[in-house]
Every structure is written in structure tokens, then in C-alpha cells.
Scaffold this motif. Structure first.
Motif, PDB file in Angstrom:
ATOM      1  N   SER A 220      37.184  26.906  44.661  1.00 41.05           N
ATOM      2  CA  SER A 220      37.540  25.209  44.366  1.00 41.05           C
ATOM      3  C   SER A 220      38.994  26.463  43.466  1.00 41.05           C
ATOM      4  O   SER A 220      38.808  27.230  42.713  1.00 41.05           O
ATOM      5  N   ALA A 221      40.123  25.568  43.501  1.00 36.97           N
ATOM      6  CA  ALA A 221      41.318  26.021  42.032  1.00 36.97           C
ATOM      7  C   ALA A 221      40.944  25.544  40.971  1.00 36.97           C
ATOM      8  O   ALA A 221      41.497  26.445  39.761  1.00 36.97           O
ATOM      9  N   ALA A 250      28.747  29.215  42.669  1.00 36.69           N
ATOM     10  CA  ALA A 250      30.215  28.871  42.363  1.00 36.69           C
ATOM     11  C   ALA A 250      30.718  28.925  41.214  1.00 36.69           C
ATOM     12  O   ALA A 250      32.235  29.636  41.036  1.00 36.69           O
ATOM     13  N   GLY A 251      29.798  28.904  40.159  1.00 39.75           N
ATOM     14  CA  GLY A 251      30.369  29.407  38.785  1.00 39.75           C
ATOM     15  C   GLY A 251      30.815  30.960  38.727  1.00 39.75           C
ATOM     16  O   GLY A 251      31.837  31.273  37.724  1.00 39.75           O
ATOM     17  N   GLU A 252      30.363  31.914  39.798  1.00 43.13           N
ATOM     18  CA  GLU A 252      30.837  32.745  39.708  1.00 43.13           C
ATOM     19  C   GLU A 252      32.326  33.362  40.080  1.00 43.13           C
ATOM     20  O   GLU A 252      32.552  34.287  39.857  1.00 43.13           O
ATOM     21  N   VAL A 253      32.429  32.637  40.970  1.00 43.18           N
ATOM     22  CA  VAL A 253      33.961  32.919  42.049  1.00 43.18           C
ATOM     23  C   VAL A 253      35.091  32.138  41.736  1.00 43.18           C
ATOM     24  O   VAL A 253      35.659  32.075  41.684  1.00 43.18           O
ATOM     25  N   TYR A 254      34.151  31.378  40.709  1.00 43.90           N
ATOM     26  CA  TYR A 254      35.295  30.520  40.278  1.00 43.90           C
ATOM     27  C   TYR A 254      36.278  31.372  39.336  1.00 43.90           C
ATOM     28  O   TYR A 254      37.587  31.139  40.200  1.00 43.90           O
ATOM     29  N   PRO A 255      36.161  31.757  38.240  1.00 45.18           N
ATOM     30  CA  PRO A 255      37.280  32.920  37.954  1.00 45.18           C
ATOM     31  C   PRO A 255      37.643  33.431  38.120  1.00 45.18           C
ATOM     32  O   PRO A 255      39.045  33.943  37.677  1.00 45.18           O
ATOM     33  N   ILE A 256      36.666  34.511  39.565  1.00 43.84           N
ATOM     34  CA  ILE A 256      37.688  35.674  40.169  1.00 43.84           C
ATOM     35  C   ILE A 256      38.422  34.802  41.420  1.00 43.84           C
ATOM     36  O   ILE A 256      40.342  35.492  41.239  1.00 43.84           O
ATOM     37  N   ALA A 257      38.710  33.917  41.774  1.00 47.65           N
ATOM     38  CA  ALA A 257      39.721  33.262  42.124  1.00 47.65           C
ATOM     39  C   ALA A 257      41.416  32.828  41.580  1.00 47.65           C
ATOM     40  O   ALA A 257      42.545  32.822  42.226  1.00 47.65           O
ATOM     41  N   GLU A 258      40.758  32.102  40.650  1.00 41.90           N
ATOM     42  CA  GLU A 258      41.366  31.405  39.133  1.00 41.90           C
ATOM     43  C   GLU A 258      42.507  32.199  38.772  1.00 41.90           C
ATOM     44  O   GLU A 258      43.306  32.004  38.283  1.00 41.90           O
ATOM     45  N   LYS A 259      42.058  33.414  39.009  1.00 44.84           N
ATOM     46  CA  LYS A 259      43.011  35.017  38.158  1.00 44.84           C
ATOM     47  C   LYS A 259      43.676  34.909  38.845  1.00 44.84           C
ATOM     48  O   LYS A 259      44.978  35.064  38.766  1.00 44.84           O
ATOM     49  N   ILE A 260      43.674  34.703  40.577  1.00 44.36           N
ATOM     50  CA  ILE A 260      45.389  34.986  41.817  1.00 44.36           C
ATOM     51  C   ILE A 260      46.193  33.444  40.888  1.00 44.36           C
ATOM     52  O   ILE A 260      46.707  33.255  41.520  1.00 44.36           O
TER      53      ILE A 260
END
Ligand code: ATP
Ligand code: MG
Length: 356
Positions: A220-221, A250-260
Motif C-alpha cells: 500500500s502507498a 508489510a513493514g519491510e516492503v512499504y518503504p520500498i514502494a513508498e520511494k517510487i
């Protein structure tokens, strides 16, 4: 009149949104009839195309030794002319109505900042794929008409299309683009970042389908409610080469997507600072509309709303906004005449007069 000559009068009016990831075709009177990945599968030994669209996508990642699956378009423009032509011809054939004597007229969308050479390649591919008459329309304008922007509206509307590989922002006033910006950034970069993260930190190679599934169902964004939420991801162990699975949170993938997502939001925010005062005032009242597949990322509207501090609307079926806008052109021939950009020079001139 004999039936045979009646048949000759049948014309299919096609709206074609040929994107980097998906080609969507709608036909007047029948809405969307083709929605398939923009992919072709090629047999390397035979040097021929063996599958197109969905069929090619099903081979991807699992193709035999001899088969490669490629995307003929890159960042919204034709990267491989022959393959684009073949792919488009296949989709156009699929979209055709019954009867053999069908003539076709089409409106195709193009990105605002394509070069004359890139546009010509698109036009030629369409003309050689069995379409009689081809008009071209800027994608941003099509998306705006598709989400219901009135071509006679004096006040400005802003439409932001988040595609697989491109971000296209168009501000539309009185049925013309008064300001636009395209960047080569899109939702697929989230897949790439997730794939890289899992490879580098968890030692697992994942396929494109798996990355897409993670993005659609797990990312999620905005900050996820439960950071500990887990997903099991399968692929190939980098060290041993064996089939393997790892758990991501979820906590580890969130910042990765957030960057984009943040980079997308920054481009939008930046573009909105370039508007003239009256246009800015209209957008302040109306906010922006998000279209394209990238708008389907969970809570991306919420993220962008907080980032730009304006209202953000996602219409129903945001992926179909562009094609539905193109389709509307067949009911408004004078508008199509006015806005189609078949003569690239004309567009350049009109842009200058709008910008000043
Ligand atoms: N349900 C979903 N959740 C998140 N992302 C999605 C969803 N559905 C599609 N997408 C993403 O949307 C993108 C495809 O959007 P779209 O079909 O608008 O692209 P396109 O028009 O082919 O690309 P472009 O406009 O850049 O040429 C892909 O990155 C895909 O992963
Ligand atoms: Mg698109």
C-alpha cells in the motif's frame, strides 16, 4: 441494396490505447473489446512470432529454451517496429466486428512529448496493421475526455495518468492541453524495486508475475495498519539455485514502494507549481484526477492527497479512461478534427500559443 454491398458499408470505429504494459481497444457501440498485455513471444530458432498478448504473457517466465517474450513498446513509444506492427494487427483483428467487408477507422493515443519520429512509427504501425484511417490524440487529452472533462469548459482540469512506465500529467482547458509533463516513471518501477529488495536482502529471485502479485495484494502507498502482516513469496534461491520460499512483511516492503510513489507525487507537485494563476485557482478548487493502472495501487490517492494537499479523485476503471476518451471522439468529429495531432507541426505551434 444487395447484402454484399451493405456489408461493405460496415465501419468499425476503434479507439486504441497501446501502452507499454497493456493494449486496450474499444469499439464504438461495444465498449472495451481487447485488454491484453503488450507482449509478443518469439521463437528464436524459427525467428517468428508464436504468440501475442495474453497468450504471450502466459509463456513469460516459463518459456521454453527457444522462446523469448518481449515487449515491443518501451516507455510508451515503439521500441521494435516490426513486432509492434504484428502485435497491433493481431489485436485489431481480434477487435473486428462480424462480416468480412469491414473498414476501420481508429483513434490512437500518443504521449505528449513523443518526437516526430516516434509518432510516425506509431502511425505507420497502425496504418500497416489493417486500419484504413488513423487519427492520433494526445493521451492526456483522451484521459481527460474519458473521465468526463467537458471540451467546452473554460476552467482547467488536471488529469494524471500513472502507467506502467510513464507518468503523464495534463492540464486541460477548453478541450486543449494548456500544460503537460511526461516523465519516464511508472508503476512497474515498484515491481522492479521489490524484486531487487527480495534478491539482495532475502537471496531469492522472483519472476515478474510474483512481483506483480506482491504489489497488487500486499503493498500500500500509505503506512500499512499491520506492519507484521506476512506474505510467503516463492522463487529460486540465489545461492543454491533450488526452488525456495521466503516470508516478507508489510513493514519491510512499504518503504520500498513508498520511494517510487513519493517520486511520482513529487513530479505532480512540481508540475502544479508551473501553472498560471487562474489555472492554479481552478485546480485548487477541483483537485486532480488519477487514471492508469498505477492509480490502482492501494491508497495511492490518499498518499498523493496528503502530499499535494488537494483533492484526488480516482474514477471507476481508471485503466480505461484513455480509451473511453478516444472512443468519445467518434461522436464529436469536429472536436476530433480540432484536437487530433496527425500533423506534428500543428501541435508544436498550438502548444506555443497556449504556453504564453
Ligand atoms: N490492481 C492493481 N494494483 C496495483 N497496480 C496495478 C493494478 N493493476 C494494474 N496495475 C499496474 O498498472 C500498470 C499498468 O497500467 P496501464 O495499463 O495504465 O499501463 P500502460 O498504459 O500499458 O503503460 P504506459 O501508459 O506507461 O505506456 C502496471 O505497472 C501494473 O502493475
Ligand atoms: Mg497508458
Amino acid at each position: 441494396m444487395a447484402l454484399s454491398s451493405l456489408k461493405k458499408l460496415v465501419t468499425d470505429y476503434l479507439a486504441i490505447d497501446m501502452g507499454t504494459a497493456n493494449t486496450i481497444i474499444a469499439v464504438k457501440g461495444r465498449d472495451v473489446v481487447v485488454d491484453e498485455p503488450s507482449l509478443v513471444a518469439i521463437s528464436e530458432t524459427k525467428d517468428e512470432i508464436v504468440a501475442v498478448g495474453l497468450e504471450a504473457a502466459e509463456m513469460r517466465g516459463r518459456e521454453g529454451r527457444d522462446i523469448v517474450v518481449v515487449a515491443p513498446l518501451s516507455a510508451g513509444v515503439v521500441a521494435d517496429y516490426e513486432k509492434t506492427k504484428h502485435m497491433l494487427a493481431y489485436f485489431v483483428k481480434k477487435a473486428k466486428s462480424g462480416g468480412s467487408q469491414v473498414t476501420r477507422e481508429a483513434v490512437l493515443s500518443v504521449l505528449s512529448d513523443v518526437t516526430h519520429v516516434e509518432q510516425r512509427a506509431m502511425l505507420n504501425a497502425a496504418e500497416e496493421s489493417g486500419i484504413g484511417r488513423v487519427h492520433m490524440l494526445e493521451e492526456g487529452l483522451a484521459a481527460a475526455f474519458g473521465v468526463g472533462v467537458d471540451p467546452d469548459d473554460k476552467r482547467a482540469s488536471a488529469v494524471v495518468d500513472i502507467g506502467a512506465a510513464s507518468l503523464n500529467i495534463a492540464v486541460v482547458t477548453k478541450g486543449a492541453i494548456s500544460h503537460s509533463r511526461s516523465e519516464r516513471i511508472g508503476s512497474d518501477q515498484i515491481n522492479e524495486a521489490i524484486t531487487l529488495h527480495i534478491k539482495r536482502n532475502l537471496g531469492l529471485q522472483i519472476g515478474t508475475e510474483t512481483a506483480e502479485e506482491i504489489k497488487r495484494n500486499f503493498v500500500s502507498a500509505v503506512v500499512p495498519d499491520d506492519l507484521q502482516d506476512e506474505m510467503l513469496v516463492k522463487g529460486r534461491d540465489l545461492q543454491t539455485g533450488s526452488p525456495h520460499a521466503v516470508t516478507i512483511t508489510a513493514g519491510e516492503v512499504y518503504p520500498i514502494a513508498e520511494k517510487i510513489v513519493r517520486r511520482i507525487a513529487e513530479v505532480i507537485k512540481d508540475t502544479l507549481t508551473e501553472l498560471r494563476p487562474e489555472v492554479a485557482a481552478d485546480i485548487y478548487d477541483r483537485g486532480i484526477v488519477l487514471t492508469g493502472g498505477g492509480a490502482l495501487l492501494r491508497d495511492i490517492d490518499k498518499y498523493i492527497r496528503e502530499f499535494i494537499d488537494l483533492s484526488v479523485i480516482i474514477p471507476d476503471e481508471p485503466r480505461y479512461a484513455t480509451v473511453r476518451g478516444l472512443l468519445k471522439m467518434f461522436d464529436a468529429p469536429e472536436l476530433l478534427d480540432r484536437v487530433s495531432r496527425n500533423e506534428p507541426g500543428i501541435l508544436a505551434d498550438s502548444e506555443i500559443s497556449f504556453e504564453t
